[in-house]
Design a protein around this motif. Structure first.
Motif, PDB file in Angstrom:
ATOM      1  N   UNK A 240      -5.792 -21.897   4.382  1.00 21.05           N
ATOM      2  CA  UNK A 240      -6.201 -20.514   4.096  1.00 21.05           C
ATOM      3  C   UNK A 240      -7.693 -20.454   3.779  1.00 21.05           C
ATOM      4  N   UNK A 241      -8.280 -19.311   4.072  1.00 22.75           N
ATOM      5  CA  UNK A 241      -9.694 -19.090   3.761  1.00 22.75           C
ATOM      6  C   UNK A 241      -9.868 -18.749   2.280  1.00 22.75           C
ATOM      7  N   UNK A 242     -11.107 -18.802   1.834  1.00 20.69           N
ATOM      8  CA  UNK A 242     -11.400 -18.433   0.448  1.00 20.69           C
ATOM      9  C   UNK A 242     -11.119 -16.952   0.210  1.00 20.69           C
ATOM     10  N   UNK A 243     -11.385 -16.112   1.221  1.00 23.30           N
ATOM     11  CA  UNK A 243     -11.078 -14.682   1.086  1.00 23.30           C
ATOM     12  C   UNK A 243      -9.589 -14.465   0.862  1.00 23.30           C
ATOM     13  N   UNK A 244      -8.754 -15.213   1.589  1.00 27.27           N
ATOM     14  CA  UNK A 244      -7.303 -15.063   1.441  1.00 27.27           C
ATOM     15  C   UNK A 244      -6.854 -15.474   0.045  1.00 27.27           C
ATOM     16  N   UNK A 245      -7.397 -16.572  -0.472  1.00 29.91           N
ATOM     17  CA  UNK A 245      -7.040 -17.028  -1.821  1.00 29.91           C
ATOM     18  C   UNK A 245      -7.516 -16.020  -2.860  1.00 29.91           C
ATOM     19  N   UNK A 246      -8.710 -15.483  -2.659  1.00 28.08           N
ATOM     20  CA  UNK A 246      -9.248 -14.483  -3.588  1.00 28.08           C
ATOM     21  C   UNK A 246      -8.357 -13.242  -3.622  1.00 28.08           C
TER      22      UNK A 246
ATOM     23  N   UNK B 149     -11.526 -16.753  -9.308  1.00 21.70           N
ATOM     24  CA  UNK B 149     -11.284 -17.871 -10.233  1.00 21.70           C
ATOM     25  C   UNK B 149     -12.074 -17.712 -11.525  1.00 21.70           C
ATOM     26  N   UNK B 150     -11.630 -18.417 -12.549  1.00 21.90           N
ATOM     27  CA  UNK B 150     -12.352 -18.426 -13.828  1.00 21.90           C
ATOM     28  C   UNK B 150     -13.628 -19.243 -13.721  1.00 21.90           C
ATOM     29  N   UNK B 151     -13.592 -20.311 -12.893  1.00 25.35           N
ATOM     30  CA  UNK B 151     -14.781 -21.134 -12.681  1.00 25.35           C
ATOM     31  C   UNK B 151     -14.714 -21.782 -11.303  1.00 25.35           C
ATOM     32  N   UNK B 152     -15.892 -22.095 -10.783  1.00 17.01           N
ATOM     33  CA  UNK B 152     -16.021 -22.714  -9.458  1.00 17.01           C
ATOM     34  C   UNK B 152     -16.897 -23.954  -9.569  1.00 17.01           C
ATOM     35  N   UNK B 153     -16.508 -24.990  -8.829  1.00 14.74           N
ATOM     36  CA  UNK B 153     -17.274 -26.227  -8.798  1.00 14.74           C
ATOM     37  C   UNK B 153     -17.498 -26.609  -7.343  1.00 14.74           C
TER      38      UNK B 153
END
Length: 147
Positions: free
Chosen positions: A53-59, A65-69
């Motif tokens: 899945x794409x990041x847009x789909x997960x979003x 998300x609370x945090x990104x790394x």
């Protein structure tokens, strides 16, 4: 006028406390949702994610998300999204008073005061990581959630 102000501010407070659902995120971002493949649209509507899945789909499915790394693995860009929650924990506030090592009035020994008393139970809210998603080249590689 004062009643109207109270009503509007109460409505704003209640609206900010409402949980965000996949359906609400889809309604806010119809173009992003329409750009997804049909199989991903079905998963997003159910609040689920899958590998690839794409990041847009997960979003859209799980929210921001609370945090990104960001990082790198085997020459490919990686990203980790952490989702946090809060958990209530029952605690007791302890205070102290008295004289001497065990206190003038007895009681149990406490290293920082002569006598310890419990004020009563309190609830503290401790953060915890409830889910993590790993992306490899901007696509879901794996994820984990807390049960």
């Amino acid at each position: 006028m004062r009643n109207l102000l109270m009503l509007v501010s109460s409505g704003c407070i209640l609206a900010s406390c409402a949980p965000s659902t996949p359906q609400a995120r889809i309604q806010e971002n119809p173009a992003r949702f329409a750009a997804l493949p049909a199989n991903q649209q079905a998963l997003v509507e159910g609040g689920e994610i899958s590998r690839g899945m794409s990041r847009d789909a997960v979003d859209l499915a799980w929210g921001p998300p609370s945090s990104r790394f960001e990082g790198s693995k085997g020459g490919k860009a990686t990203e980790r999204w952490d989702y946090t929650g809060v958990r209530p924990v029952r605690t007791h506030f302890s205070g102290g008073f008295g004289y001497g090592r065990y206190g003038r009035y007895g009681g149990r020994y406490h290293p920082y005061s002569s006598y310890v008393f419990d004020v009563g139970p309190e609830i503290a809210y401790l953060p915890y990581r409830r889910a993590t998603v790993w992306f490899l080249d901007r696509r879901v590689d794996s994820w984990e959630t807390m049960r």
